[in-house]
Structures are given as C-alpha cells and as structure tokens.
Design a protein around this motif. Structure first.
Motif, PDB file in Angstrom:
ATOM      1  N   ILE A  42       0.868  -1.093  -0.039  1.00  0.00           N
ATOM      2  CA  ILE A  42      -0.010  -0.014   0.002  1.00  0.00           C
ATOM      3  C   ILE A  42       0.683   1.441  -0.074  1.00  0.00           C
ATOM      4  CG2 ILE A  42      -2.041  -1.160   1.204  1.00  0.00           C
ATOM      5  CD1 ILE A  42      -0.976   0.178   3.617  1.00  0.00           C
ATOM      6  N   ALA A  43       2.294   1.186  -0.141  1.00  0.00           N
ATOM      7  CA  ALA A  43       3.024   2.310  -0.183  1.00  0.00           C
ATOM      8  C   ALA A  43       4.334   1.804  -0.808  1.00  0.00           C
ATOM      9  CB  ALA A  43       3.283   2.942   1.347  1.00  0.00           C
ATOM     10  N   THR A  44       4.890   2.805  -1.597  1.00  0.00           N
ATOM     11  CA  THR A  44       6.147   2.726  -2.093  1.00  0.00           C
ATOM     12  C   THR A  44       7.298   2.857  -1.287  1.00  0.00           C
ATOM     13  OG1 THR A  44       6.197   4.906  -2.596  1.00  0.00           O
ATOM     14  CG2 THR A  44       5.374   3.403  -4.393  1.00  0.00           C
ATOM     15  N   THR A  45       8.238   2.420  -1.806  1.00  0.00           N
ATOM     16  CA  THR A  45       9.629   2.400  -0.660  1.00  0.00           C
ATOM     17  C   THR A  45      10.037   3.868  -0.465  1.00  0.00           C
ATOM     18  OG1 THR A  45      10.680   0.365  -1.455  1.00  0.00           O
ATOM     19  CG2 THR A  45      12.179   1.758  -0.304  1.00  0.00           C
ATOM     20  N   SER A  46       9.806   4.807  -1.430  1.00  0.00           N
ATOM     21  CA  SER A  46      10.306   6.276  -0.947  1.00  0.00           C
ATOM     22  C   SER A  46       9.252   6.536  -0.022  1.00  0.00           C
ATOM     23  CB  SER A  46      10.115   7.031  -2.063  1.00  0.00           C
ATOM     24  OG  SER A  46       8.987   6.938  -2.685  1.00  0.00           O
ATOM     25  N   LEU A  47       8.056   6.416   0.088  1.00  0.00           N
ATOM     26  CA  LEU A  47       6.793   6.802   1.016  1.00  0.00           C
ATOM     27  C   LEU A  47       7.173   6.262   2.379  1.00  0.00           C
ATOM     28  CD1 LEU A  47       4.598   8.645   1.396  1.00  0.00           C
ATOM     29  CD2 LEU A  47       2.944   6.756   0.768  1.00  0.00           C
ATOM     30  N   ARG A  48       7.634   4.960   2.470  1.00  0.00           N
ATOM     31  CA  ARG A  48       7.774   4.281   3.664  1.00  0.00           C
ATOM     32  C   ARG A  48       9.022   4.955   4.391  1.00  0.00           C
ATOM     33  NH1 ARG A  48       3.489   2.247   5.799  1.00  0.00           N
ATOM     34  NH2 ARG A  48       2.722   0.388   4.745  1.00  0.00           N
ATOM     35  N   LYS A  49       9.950   5.473   3.615  1.00  0.00           N
ATOM     36  CA  LYS A  49      11.146   6.003   4.157  1.00  0.00           C
ATOM     37  C   LYS A  49      10.972   7.431   4.670  1.00  0.00           C
ATOM     38  CE  LYS A  49      14.955   3.661   1.511  1.00  0.00           C
ATOM     39  NZ  LYS A  49      15.976   3.976   0.343  1.00  0.00           N
ATOM     40  N   ALA A  50       9.892   8.145   4.178  1.00  0.00           N
ATOM     41  CA  ALA A  50       9.426   9.230   4.498  1.00  0.00           C
ATOM     42  C   ALA A  50       8.696   9.135   6.019  1.00  0.00           C
ATOM     43  CB  ALA A  50       8.312  10.081   3.573  1.00  0.00           C
ATOM     44  N   GLN A  51       7.821   8.076   5.975  1.00  0.00           N
ATOM     45  CA  GLN A  51       7.248   7.858   7.097  1.00  0.00           C
ATOM     46  C   GLN A  51       8.067   7.579   8.076  1.00  0.00           C
ATOM     47  OE1 GLN A  51       4.746   4.095   6.766  1.00  0.00           O
ATOM     48  NE2 GLN A  51       3.391   4.849   8.251  1.00  0.00           N
ATOM     49  N   GLU A  52       8.935   6.838   8.057  1.00  0.00           N
ATOM     50  CA  GLU A  52       9.975   6.383   9.193  1.00  0.00           C
ATOM     51  C   GLU A  52      11.065   7.525   9.490  1.00  0.00           C
ATOM     52  OE1 GLU A  52      12.150   3.148   7.326  1.00  0.00           O
ATOM     53  OE2 GLU A  52      10.417   1.772   7.434  1.00  0.00           O
ATOM     54  N   SER A  53      11.147   8.481   8.559  1.00  0.00           N
ATOM     55  CA  SER A  53      12.031   9.642   8.915  1.00  0.00           C
ATOM     56  C   SER A  53      11.090  10.557   9.911  1.00  0.00           C
ATOM     57  CB  SER A  53      12.303  10.100   7.772  1.00  0.00           C
ATOM     58  OG  SER A  53      13.095  11.479   8.043  1.00  0.00           O
ATOM     59  N   TRP A  54       9.688  10.831   9.660  1.00  0.00           N
ATOM     60  CA  TRP A  54       8.636  11.662  10.169  1.00  0.00           C
ATOM     61  C   TRP A  54       8.624  11.166  11.543  1.00  0.00           C
ATOM     62  CZ3 TRP A  54       3.440  10.113  11.153  1.00  0.00           C
ATOM     63  CH2 TRP A  54       2.577  10.861  11.739  1.00  0.00           C
ATOM     64  N   LEU A  55       8.252   9.695  11.665  1.00  0.00           N
ATOM     65  CA  LEU A  55       8.290   9.247  13.047  1.00  0.00           C
ATOM     66  C   LEU A  55       9.484   9.313  13.905  1.00  0.00           C
ATOM     67  CD1 LEU A  55       6.219   5.825  11.870  1.00  0.00           C
ATOM     68  CD2 LEU A  55       5.412   7.843  13.474  1.00  0.00           C
ATOM     69  N   ALA A  56      10.577   9.030  13.088  1.00  0.00           N
ATOM     70  CA  ALA A  56      11.898   9.236  14.026  1.00  0.00           C
ATOM     71  C   ALA A  56      11.708  10.582  14.520  1.00  0.00           C
ATOM     72  CB  ALA A  56      13.007   9.023  13.467  1.00  0.00           C
ATOM     73  N   GLY A  57      11.498  11.535  13.877  1.00  0.00           N
ATOM     74  CA  GLY A  57      11.676  12.951  14.325  1.00  0.00           C
ATOM     75  C   GLY A  57      10.600  13.359  15.362  1.00  0.00           C
ATOM     76  N   LEU A  58       9.475  12.668  15.497  1.00  0.00           N
ATOM     77  CA  LEU A  58       8.440  12.993  16.541  1.00  0.00           C
ATOM     78  C   LEU A  58       8.978  12.273  17.715  1.00  0.00           C
ATOM     79  CD1 LEU A  58       5.177  12.098  14.692  1.00  0.00           C
ATOM     80  CD2 LEU A  58       6.094  14.355  15.206  1.00  0.00           C
ATOM     81  N   ALA A  59       9.616  11.187  17.484  1.00  0.00           N
ATOM     82  CA  ALA A  59      10.328  10.448  18.829  1.00  0.00           C
ATOM     83  C   ALA A  59      11.649  11.137  19.389  1.00  0.00           C
ATOM     84  CB  ALA A  59      10.639   8.878  18.239  1.00  0.00           C
ATOM     85  N   ASN A  60      12.263  11.801  18.599  1.00  0.00           N
ATOM     86  CA  ASN A  60      13.541  12.349  18.938  1.00  0.00           C
ATOM     87  C   ASN A  60      13.329  14.029  19.467  1.00  0.00           C
ATOM     88  OD1 ASN A  60      14.755  10.137  18.537  1.00  0.00           O
ATOM     89  ND2 ASN A  60      15.385  10.623  16.409  1.00  0.00           N
ATOM     90  N   GLU A  61      12.490  14.712  18.708  1.00  0.00           N
ATOM     91  CA  GLU A  61      12.509  16.176  18.915  1.00  0.00           C
ATOM     92  C   GLU A  61      11.165  16.176  19.835  1.00  0.00           C
ATOM     93  OE1 GLU A  61      12.121  17.807  15.080  1.00  0.00           O
ATOM     94  OE2 GLU A  61      13.984  16.877  14.282  1.00  0.00           O
TER      95      GLU A  61
END
Length: 322
Positions: A17-36
C-alpha cells in the motif's frame, strides 16, 4: 513497528500500500517525532497506524500503491472521501479527528521538504466531538486513596511505595510516567521543598513539594528491600524491576472496589483531583497550568468547567427557587 501493509491473504503475496520512498518518509517523520517532540511509544504507534490506513485508502483511490508523487495533487474532495470511508468503518469523531491530526502532521513534514501541500487538509474541517470533563474525586475520597492505612498490600514496603506514588499524583500533580521516572537523585527527600520534573516534549518544570510527600518518599526508600541506584527508577515491582504503570492502575482498581470509590478513581483521576481542588481553593489557572505542565491554557480551562458544574449542582439542590 508492525506494518498494516503486509496483509497476506492465503498464499497470495502481501498487499503493498506504499512505495519504498513513501515508507522512508514515514519512518523519518516518526523518528523526528520520537527524538524532537519526545512522543510516547503508544502515540507513535497510533500515528503510524493512522498513516497506514490513509496509505491503504490512497492505494485504492489511485489504483496503485500510495507514493510521494500523489500528495501534491490531493484535493479537499480526496480528504473528505477518506473521512467518509473511515466513518463507514464505524470510527468515532474523536478518533477520526486524531487520525486527521496525525496525517496532517505528516503532510506538513512533506510540505517542509517541498513534496506536498497541507492546503487540502486545511480546507476540510475536522469532526467535532463532545469533550468529556475531568472527573475528580472528592477531597475525602482522594485522601482515603493515598492513605497507607487503607492499602491492601501484604508487604509493608509495597504499601509505602503505593502511598508515595499516589501522593506524587495527588499532592504534586505528576503524570504517572513522571512519577515512575523518579530516581534517588531527583526525588524530593525531607528538607527538599521543590523538585524538577521533565514532562511531555522534554520540557522541565519546577514544582513545590509538601512535607507529607517528602516523608512518604523517605519511608518507601527506607523500607524498599532492593538496592536503589542513584540514576535508576526508584519505584520497584515486587521482583525488583521498575514499577509498571499497569501495576499502579491495577492497584487502584482493587482499592476502588474495597473502598467503595467511583470509577474516576484512577492514576490520572488523582491528577485531575489535584488541579480541581487547587482551583476550588483559590488557585489561578496560569499557576495550575504551570504545575500540570500543560502547553495550552485551554487544556487547563477544562477544570473551570468541572468546578462550575459542581457549583451548579449544589445550587440546584439547595436554592429555594431552583
């Protein structure tokens, strides 16, 4: 995190349901929420799940796996279609509003990278829902709950531990996560009339501590059968590991039945009671906001509604013209 996209049916290949590039953006966004922003694991999991559901909708809506290239062309009608689909699944207005907030946050992240625009989401009004008021305990019932003599614990040190935790929630106004994160180095012991707490968003606040809380903490430390390291969580379970929030919740659930307390007797209910009782005795909203660590005054203002509802109830029962 588990991916809703990996839905294998029988021996068929998983539905993508999502391409690799979209998944990478999702993971980067979540990491930012967790760290910042230091969001909790539960909140991150909920956001991740909500985004997966939006990707699933986009995949069906676009006729191909959701991709970053789809976001710039989204229209308000697409967002409304997603909302209608979720409504058909039986989602509540509160949950749908939370889901949209998470998706909007992700799209804002993409917008900052020049890969999307939040305009379609800003053009759609989030569903309205009735906001439930906090349900504080009466002063008498709150005092019974934090009194160690009312404890059902078989071990004296467990009774002392529970009382200390409950007092931190009711007499200091801590969140349960903040109370259980205390260490020997950060705990306010006798003679220390204030403590520094790191709350949501990694924000620190300085809080006054009553002598009764200082004494309860010292009593627990003296009775605890486990060696407590200066920088490790000081509240321990019966096997010596860090005390779990669920253990605290279950302890209060047991006490509720034994003491005849209402369902509002919960760890967070003690924090609500702290704020409401302060307000009833002359505390101002700005001070209570600082004590609770609320980012917005509007969150704290819900306690004025609680106080007014109680006053109206008394008025209606007592006034001769009611």
């Amino acid at each position: 995190m588990a991916r809703a996209s990996q839905q294998a049916i029988g021996n068929q290949a998983p539905l993508v349901i999502a391409t690799t590039s979209l998944r990478k953006a999702q993971e980067s966004w979540l990491a930012g929420l967790a760290n910042e922003r230091r969001l909790s694991e539960a909140t991150l999991t909920a956001y991740d799940r909500d985004l997966d559901q939006f990707f699933s909708f986009l995949t069906e809506h676009m006729g191909e796996p959701a991709d970053l290239s789809h976001f710039p062309s989204l229209r308000p009608a697409d967002v409304r279609s997603y909302m209608a689909r979720r409504r058909q699944s039986g989602i509540s207005s509160r949950s749908l509003a939370r889901s949209l907030a998470g998706i909007r946050s992700f799209v804002r992240y993409l917008e900052d990278r020049g890969e999307a625009t939040t305009a379609p989401f800003n053009a759609v009004q989030a569903p309205k829902y009735s906001r439930s008021l906090p349900k504080p305990l009466t002063i008498e019932k709150a005092q019974r709950l934090v009194n160690p003599s009312e404890s059902l614990a078989s071990e004296p040190w467990v009774s002392a531990r529970d009382s200390a935790v409950f007092l931190l929630l009711y007499a200091v106004g801590l969140r349960i996560s903040e109370a259980l994160a205390l260490t020997l180095r950060t705990a306010p012991l006798p003679g220390q009339n204030a403590m520094t707490v790191t709350g949501k968003g990694n924000k620190q606040r300085r809080l006054p501590v009553l002598p009764v809380v200082q004494t309860a903490l010292a009593d627990y430390i003296e009775r605890c059968p486990f060696e407590l390291e200066p920088d490790e969580p000081m509240f321990r379970g019966v096997r010596g590991g860090p005390l779990s929030p669920r253990v605290v919740q279950k302890t209060i659930e047991t006490l509720r039945g034994a003491l005849g307390l209402p369902d509002s007797a919960t760890p967070h209910g003690l924090r609500h009671s702290f704020a409401t009782h302060l307000l009833a005795n002359g505390g101002d909203l700005r001070t209570i906001q600082e004590l609770l660590g609320h980012a917005s005054l509007s969150t704290t203002q819900s306690y004025t509604e609680v106080e007014m509802s109680e006053l109206m109830s008394i008025y209606q029962k007592a006034h001769p013209r009611s």
